[in-house]
Enzyme design. Structure first.
Site, mmCIF file in Angstrom:
data_model
loop_
_atom_site.group_PDB
_atom_site.id
_atom_site.type_symbol
_atom_site.label_atom_id
_atom_site.label_comp_id
_atom_site.label_asym_id
_atom_site.label_seq_id
_atom_site.Cartn_x
_atom_site.Cartn_y
_atom_site.Cartn_z
ATOM 1 N N GLY A 66 0.783 -1.247 0.000
ATOM 2 C CA GLY A 66 0.000 0.000 0.000
ATOM 3 C C GLY A 66 0.805 1.282 0.000
ATOM 4 N N ASP A 99 -5.315 2.095 10.647
ATOM 5 C CA ASP A 99 -6.700 1.713 10.873
ATOM 6 C C ASP A 99 -6.811 1.308 12.350
ATOM 7 O OD1 ASP A 99 -9.267 1.064 9.528
ATOM 8 O OD2 ASP A 99 -8.765 -0.999 9.987
ATOM 9 N N LYS A 128 -7.192 6.824 10.224
ATOM 10 C CA LYS A 128 -8.614 6.685 10.576
ATOM 11 C C LYS A 128 -8.697 6.484 12.083
ATOM 12 C CE LYS A 128 -9.821 3.400 7.342
ATOM 13 N NZ LYS A 128 -10.702 2.534 6.510
ATOM 14 N N VAL A 160 -11.269 3.269 1.847
ATOM 15 C CA VAL A 160 -10.779 4.071 0.723
ATOM 16 C C VAL A 160 -9.815 3.271 -0.150
ATOM 17 C CG1 VAL A 160 -11.097 6.306 1.850
ATOM 18 C CG2 VAL A 160 -8.952 5.048 2.198
ATOM 19 N N ASP A 198 -5.689 -0.563 -1.891
ATOM 20 C CA ASP A 198 -6.446 -1.462 -2.746
ATOM 21 C C ASP A 198 -7.751 -1.932 -2.121
ATOM 22 O OD1 ASP A 198 -5.170 -3.199 -0.749
ATOM 23 O OD2 ASP A 198 -5.968 -4.839 -1.961
#
Ligand code: IMP
Ligand code: MG
Length: 187
Positions: free
Chosen positions: A50, A110, A138, A160, A166
């Site tokens: 990512g 996250d 987040k 997102v 992804d």
């Protein structure tokens, strides 16, 4: 078969290209300021996959000398939720960790489990220092107490994609961060 445009699956853009450019400019300047005048080596450590787009843009703007490397971890779980335990799939092999300042580059925080685990792991391995920067955060989703040293943008609790992130290995190549149309998840 018609060639599909991945942009057609996007419901809305959350962080556009200009905003990303601003973020990269701001964070790279802060990193330059923080790591200038150090005798040790600075290693940008991207977390695959990512972070690769953010990492590529960031390293081009940083002016202090940097080296790069990558680690890959899996958080068990799939789809739009990240899972519980962390598995190292690609480790960092480096001899001079006591003389290395590591800056982990991540796409998004996250639950916070991945980065809190990796920071401890790399400290135990003997790195001189371990700091973190993330494009997105987040905070509403946090399960463990963790804050990155540099954060690009705080976003609400929405899944997102784009700019490296992804869904089912797709959409990483989008130049912005966006939210998928709901029907994309149902096919
Ligand atoms: P954490 O350990 O729960 O903080 O998980 C962070 C990882 O979960 C990130 O590196 C992403 O791979 C993945 N992830 C979390 N939220 C999203 C999202 O909204 N889109 C895509 N990947 C996400
Ligand atoms: Mg990731």
């Amino acid at each position: 078969m018609a060639i599909k445009n991945i942009k057609d699956d996007i419901e809305k853009i959350l962080i556009g290209e200009e905003r990303i450019e601003e973020i990269v400019g701001r964070i790279s300047a802060q990193i330059d300021e923080y790591y200038k005048d150090r005798g040790s080596r600075l290693l940008l450590l991207g977390i695959l996959k990512g972070s690769v787009v953010f990492m590529g843009d960031l390293m081009k703007k940083i002016t202090v000398p940097v080296e790069i490397d990558f680690m890959k971890v899996s958080t068990y779980g799939s789809g739009t939720t990240s899972g519980g335990s962390i598995n190292i799939l690609l480790d960092l092999y480096r001899k001079d960790l006591p003389n290395t300042d590591i800056l982990i580059v991540e796409d998004i925080i996250d639950s916070g489990k991945t980065l809190s685990y990796l920071v401890e792991y790399l400290k135990l391995k003997g790195a001189k220092s371990v700091r973190t920067c993330t494009l997105l955060d987040k905070p509403e989703r946090r399960e463990v107490d963790f804050e990155a040293d540099w954060v690009g943008a705080v976003i609400p609790n929405e899944f997102v994609v784009g700019y490296g992130l992804d869904y089912d290995e797709k959409y990483r190549a989008l130049p912005f961060v966006g939210v998928l149309k709901p029907e994309v998840y149902n096919i």
